[in-house]
Design a protein around this motif. Structure first.
Motif, PDB file in Angstrom:
ATOM      1  N   GLN A 157       0.829  -1.192   0.000  1.00  0.00           N
ATOM      2  CA  GLN A 157       0.000   0.000   0.000  1.00  0.00           C
ATOM      3  C   GLN A 157       0.877   1.261   0.000  1.00  0.00           C
ATOM      4  N   ASP A 158       0.687   2.160  -0.972  1.00  0.00           N
ATOM      5  CA  ASP A 158       1.449   3.405  -0.933  1.00  0.00           C
ATOM      6  C   ASP A 158       0.686   4.450  -0.120  1.00  0.00           C
ATOM      7  N   HIS A 159       1.266   5.652   0.027  1.00  0.00           N
ATOM      8  CA  HIS A 159       0.672   6.645   0.930  1.00  0.00           C
ATOM      9  C   HIS A 159      -0.709   7.102   0.466  1.00  0.00           C
ATOM     10  N   ALA A 160      -0.827   7.366  -0.827  1.00  0.00           N
ATOM     11  CA  ALA A 160      -2.121   7.837  -1.347  1.00  0.00           C
ATOM     12  C   ALA A 160      -3.204   6.784  -1.110  1.00  0.00           C
ATOM     13  N   ALA A 161      -2.840   5.529  -1.334  1.00  0.00           N
ATOM     14  CA  ALA A 161      -3.805   4.449  -1.132  1.00  0.00           C
ATOM     15  C   ALA A 161      -4.177   4.344   0.349  1.00  0.00           C
ATOM     16  N   MET A 162      -3.181   4.526   1.229  1.00  0.00           N
ATOM     17  CA  MET A 162      -3.471   4.461   2.668  1.00  0.00           C
ATOM     18  C   MET A 162      -4.498   5.519   3.057  1.00  0.00           C
ATOM     19  N   VAL A 163      -4.308   6.745   2.573  1.00  0.00           N
ATOM     20  CA  VAL A 163      -5.216   7.834   2.940  1.00  0.00           C
ATOM     21  C   VAL A 163      -6.635   7.536   2.443  1.00  0.00           C
ATOM     22  N   GLU A 164      -6.708   7.050   1.223  1.00  0.00           N
ATOM     23  CA  GLU A 164      -8.016   6.723   0.652  1.00  0.00           C
ATOM     24  C   GLU A 164      -8.666   5.569   1.425  1.00  0.00           C
ATOM     25  N   ASN A 165      -7.870   4.534   1.700  1.00  0.00           N
ATOM     26  CA  ASN A 165      -8.403   3.373   2.425  1.00  0.00           C
ATOM     27  C   ASN A 165      -8.815   3.758   3.845  1.00  0.00           C
ATOM     28  N   ALA A 166      -8.037   4.613   4.476  1.00  0.00           N
ATOM     29  CA  ALA A 166      -8.360   5.034   5.846  1.00  0.00           C
ATOM     30  C   ALA A 166      -9.726   5.713   5.882  1.00  0.00           C
ATOM     31  N   ALA A 167     -10.015   6.517   4.866  1.00  0.00           N
ATOM     32  CA  ALA A 167     -11.328   7.193   4.820  1.00  0.00           C
ATOM     33  C   ALA A 167     -12.451   6.164   4.721  1.00  0.00           C
ATOM     34  N   HIS A 168     -12.246   5.134   3.901  1.00  0.00           N
ATOM     35  CA  HIS A 168     -13.253   4.069   3.785  1.00  0.00           C
ATOM     36  C   HIS A 168     -13.449   3.348   5.121  1.00  0.00           C
ATOM     37  N   ILE A 169     -12.346   3.095   5.804  1.00  0.00           N
ATOM     38  CA  ILE A 169     -12.438   2.341   7.073  1.00  0.00           C
ATOM     39  C   ILE A 169     -13.136   3.190   8.143  1.00  0.00           C
ATOM     40  N   CYS A 170     -12.894   4.510   8.134  1.00  0.00           N
ATOM     41  CA  CYS A 170     -13.621   5.392   9.059  1.00  0.00           C
ATOM     42  C   CYS A 170     -15.124   5.284   8.801  1.00  0.00           C
ATOM     43  N   ASP A 171     -15.480   5.341   7.532  1.00  0.00           N
ATOM     44  CA  ASP A 171     -16.875   5.237   7.114  1.00  0.00           C
ATOM     45  C   ASP A 171     -17.473   3.910   7.626  1.00  0.00           C
ATOM     46  N   LEU A 172     -16.726   2.836   7.407  1.00  0.00           N
ATOM     47  CA  LEU A 172     -17.143   1.502   7.866  1.00  0.00           C
ATOM     48  C   LEU A 172     -17.361   1.481   9.374  1.00  0.00           C
ATOM     49  N   GLN A 173     -16.383   1.977  10.116  1.00  0.00           N
ATOM     50  CA  GLN A 173     -16.475   1.923  11.582  1.00  0.00           C
ATOM     51  C   GLN A 173     -17.648   2.746  12.104  1.00  0.00           C
ATOM     52  N   ASN A 174     -17.854   3.925  11.519  1.00  0.00           N
ATOM     53  CA  ASN A 174     -18.967   4.768  11.972  1.00  0.00           C
ATOM     54  C   ASN A 174     -20.307   4.071  11.706  1.00  0.00           C
ATOM     55  N   TYR A 175     -20.385   3.406  10.567  1.00  0.00           N
ATOM     56  CA  TYR A 175     -21.593   2.655  10.225  1.00  0.00           C
ATOM     57  C   TYR A 175     -21.824   1.521  11.236  1.00  0.00           C
ATOM     58  N   LEU A 176     -20.767   0.748  11.506  1.00  0.00           N
ATOM     59  CA  LEU A 176     -20.922  -0.398  12.414  1.00  0.00           C
ATOM     60  C   LEU A 176     -21.223   0.050  13.842  1.00  0.00           C
ATOM     61  N   ILE A 177     -20.546   1.112  14.285  1.00  0.00           N
ATOM     62  CA  ILE A 177     -20.758   1.590  15.659  1.00  0.00           C
ATOM     63  C   ILE A 177     -22.218   2.000  15.854  1.00  0.00           C
ATOM     64  N   ALA A 178     -22.787   2.649  14.838  1.00  0.00           N
ATOM     65  CA  ALA A 178     -24.196   3.059  14.941  1.00  0.00           C
ATOM     66  C   ALA A 178     -25.103   1.834  15.065  1.00  0.00           C
ATOM     67  N   ARG A 179     -24.827   0.783  14.267  1.00  0.00           N
ATOM     68  CA  ARG A 179     -25.653  -0.433  14.329  1.00  0.00           C
ATOM     69  C   ARG A 179     -25.480  -1.129  15.683  1.00  0.00           C
ATOM     70  N   MET A 180     -24.257  -1.072  16.213  1.00  0.00           N
ATOM     71  CA  MET A 180     -24.000  -1.716  17.513  1.00  0.00           C
ATOM     72  C   MET A 180     -24.706  -0.972  18.638  1.00  0.00           C
ATOM     73  N   LYS A 181     -24.683   0.358  18.580  1.00  0.00           N
ATOM     74  CA  LYS A 181     -25.368   1.174  19.603  1.00  0.00           C
ATOM     75  C   LYS A 181     -26.867   0.866  19.615  1.00  0.00           C
ATOM     76  N   GLU A 182     -27.449   0.729  18.408  1.00  0.00           N
ATOM     77  CA  GLU A 182     -28.878   0.397  18.321  1.00  0.00           C
ATOM     78  C   GLU A 182     -29.202  -0.880  19.086  1.00  0.00           C
ATOM     79  N   ARG A 183     -28.247  -1.818  19.053  1.00  0.00           N
ATOM     80  CA  ARG A 183     -28.502  -3.137  19.654  1.00  0.00           C
ATOM     81  C   ARG A 183     -28.118  -3.210  21.121  1.00  0.00           C
ATOM     82  N   GLU A 184     -27.463  -2.189  21.624  1.00  0.00           N
ATOM     83  CA  GLU A 184     -27.093  -2.223  23.049  1.00  0.00           C
ATOM     84  C   GLU A 184     -28.346  -2.312  23.911  1.00  0.00           C
TER      85      GLU A 184
END
Lengths: 111, 442
Positions: B206-233
């Motif tokens: 993974q080069d730097h540009a790819a890391m930055v792009e991938n990191a944004a996707h993973i943030c999006d993923l985590q925020n999505y999952l955290i919201a679904r997990m909170k709903e189920r708490e």
């Protein structure tokens, strides 16, 4: 809790009698907790890896019972060491009826 | 169309004999980072097994473990060969600190993978997850999974052509795992991007540009999952996310996992649950399209459960989706005649273990009758063996069965030499696989 005994015969012939076994846990768990050589239990008891393969002593076969279809399919994946008395020890729970059970660890084939 | 020989797959008898090659020449100056080797690695694997079974790849900076026997030694000793340290070291590549900061700023936090750890911590986490993935539990899911898969096949059957990756393998596996997790109204294209972003973190490419792009996707993923997990708490449902959020320790006193651990596990189930299985389905289609005799044999045995199970296992042996995963040594250790110093990175090449002729004679032959087919190591081994293996096998089995029942004349719509693979030392994943087919009429 009943204190039961089960004897594993490791692939090099070593007999390991395990005393004070409780009813409940699977024989794979009993073997792992006692460090029986050759019982890996990779998948954790999910009937999915055939690394807890044992041969049941003929005189115990009826009491232990036969594998179900899912277990049989997994045993078939290691057909080179499969026998008529093959079982996956993760699928057999220790119970009073099995006090004194003897089983032999199947070899890990391949190399 | 290129012949199957290009892939080293020859019908009948023993296949291409890599042993006849000059192994020294294959190894000299070569590296797994070379895209040509990543795409067609078997000659490189064979050269290592013959000449340098534990081979230091200088450009990659890792010891490559190539023999089946040595892989078993690694699997049996998770303390000397640490998954936790190996995973941490490769994760994020050279930009780990920056990646972590992005996660903390935009992704709800940095959540280390709880399952990519060492015993005894790993034992506790793994135990909590195991009951969800047993072969018997997965068998109960079969009708539902079969419905999902047959709907997808019916959806493309009359179209005549498709990309086996984008139109088929990826959406199927995403659909199955999202349904199990309890993610309603998911966006499959997004989940696919998230999966690639997460798996890129262990690619070592993974080069730097790819890391930055991938990191944004993973943030999006985590925020999505955290919201679904909170709903189920507060409102648990009958789904896997609820199971993880509400997991209780065996002695019953309180939550068994921290929220951070739970996020990492839900993320791992989602990603691991679709990415590698999708690759396996693509590989299935590749084999059926390039080896007509195998496709015919499958067709003739499609109602034989024993045959199908063996077919799936042999597919995983011949074309394992995960090429290899990293570990780090925690002490000086001798392996395969090589002394590996403490704190060295290793890549355990499952794909080479599955190709080892000492265990699997004529390893490039697709042979469902191998007596030891269950010894293949596509799922790894030891305490870290893939936890989702029964679900993966089930998805592949149903797809194989329903595909040959409904489609005929499956052919590649791309020359074999034009197939490209994701740049990764961890997986061998075709980026696209255009195919043509007809609906089966008899």
């Amino acid at each position: 809790m009943a204190a039961l005994t089960v004897t594993f015969i490791e692939t090099d012939g070593t007999e390991r009698a395990i005393d004070n076994v409780d009813a409940g846990p699977s024989l794979m768990e009993v073997a792992r907790n006692s460090g029986i050589a050759g019982i890996m239990g990779d998948c954790g008891g999910a009937c999915s890896c055939a690394t807890c393969h044992v041969y049941i002593d003929e005189s115990w076969l009826e009491r232990v019972g036969a594998p179900d279809d899912i277990e049989y399919m997994m045993l078939d994946m290691v057909a080179d060491v499969q026998r008529d008395n093959s079982r996956l020890s993760c699928q057999i729970r220790m119970r009073e009826e099995l006090d004194g059970l003897r089983l032999t660890v199947a070899p890990l084939p391949g190399y | 169309m290129a012949s199957v020989e290009a892939e080293g797959l020859v019908k009948g008898g023993c296949p291409v004999d890599h042993g006849a090659q000059d192994h020294g020449a294959v190894l000299a100056g070569a590296t797994l980072k070379d895209p040509a080797i990543l795409a067609h690695p078997n000659a490189y694997y064979a050269a290592m097994r013959a000449e340098a079974p534990v081979h230091y790849d200088e450009k990659l900076g890792m010891y490559l473990v190539s023999r089946y026997e040595d892989l078993q030694k690694v699997f049996a000793d998770p303390i000397t060969f640490s998954v936790e340290q190996g995973f941490k070291h490769i994760y994020g590549g050279a930009y780990f600190e920056e990646f972590k900061a992005i996660m903390e700023r935009d992704g709800g936090g940095f959540f280390p993978d709880a399952i990519m750890s060492d015993p005894p911590y790993h034992t506790r986490v793994r135990k909590l997850m195991e009951s969800a993935f047993t072969a018997h539990r997965v068998k109960e899911l079969e009708p539902r999974i079969a419905k999902v898969i047959t709907d997808f096949i019916e959806g493309i059957a009359d179209k005549g052509r498709a990309d086996a990756v984008e139109d088929f393998a990826v959406p199927i596996t995403i659909h199955v795992i999202c349904e199990q997790l309890g993610l309603d109204h998911f966006d499959a294209a997004k989940v696919s991007r998230w999966s690639q972003a997460v798996t890129a973190q262990i690619s070592a490419m993974q080069d730097h540009a790819a890391m930055v792009e991938n990191a944004a996707h993973i943030c999006d993923l985590q925020n999505y999952l955290i919201a679904r997990m909170k709903e189920r708490e507060d409102n648990p449902r009958e789904d896997m996310i609820s199971d993880v959020v509400h997991a209780r320790s065996p002695d019953g006193d309180g939550a068994a996992l921290t929220f951070a651990e739970a996020v990492s596990l839900v993320r791992a189930i989602l990603i691991a649950g679709n990415d590698t299985t999708a690759t396996a389905l693509t590989n299935l289609i590749f084999i059926l399209a390039t080896q007509p005799a195998i496709a015919q044999q499958l067709k003739e045995n499609v109602d034989d459960e024993r045959y199908l199970n063996r077919f799936v296992e042999e597919l995983l042996r011949v074309e394992p989706p995960v090429r290899g995963l990293s570990r780090m040594t925690t002490r000086d250790v001798e392996l395969g005649g090589t002394l590996i110093p403490a704190h060295s990175m290793m890549l355990n090449l499952y794909a080479s273990g599955n190709d080892d002729p000492n265990v699997f004679p004529c390893p490039r032959d697709f042979d469902v009758n191998r007596p030891n087919v269950g010894r293949q190591v596509a799922f790894g081994g030891g305490v870290h063996r893939c936890i989702g293996l029964a679900l993966a096998r089930m998805e592949i089995k149903i797809t194989a069965r329903e595909l040959v029942k409904r489609l005929d004349n499956l052919t590649l719509d791309i020359a074999i030499e034009d197939i490209t693979y994701l740049p990764s030392v961890a997986t061998r994943t075709m980026q696209r696989l255009p195919i043509t087919f007809t609906r089966r009429t008899v």
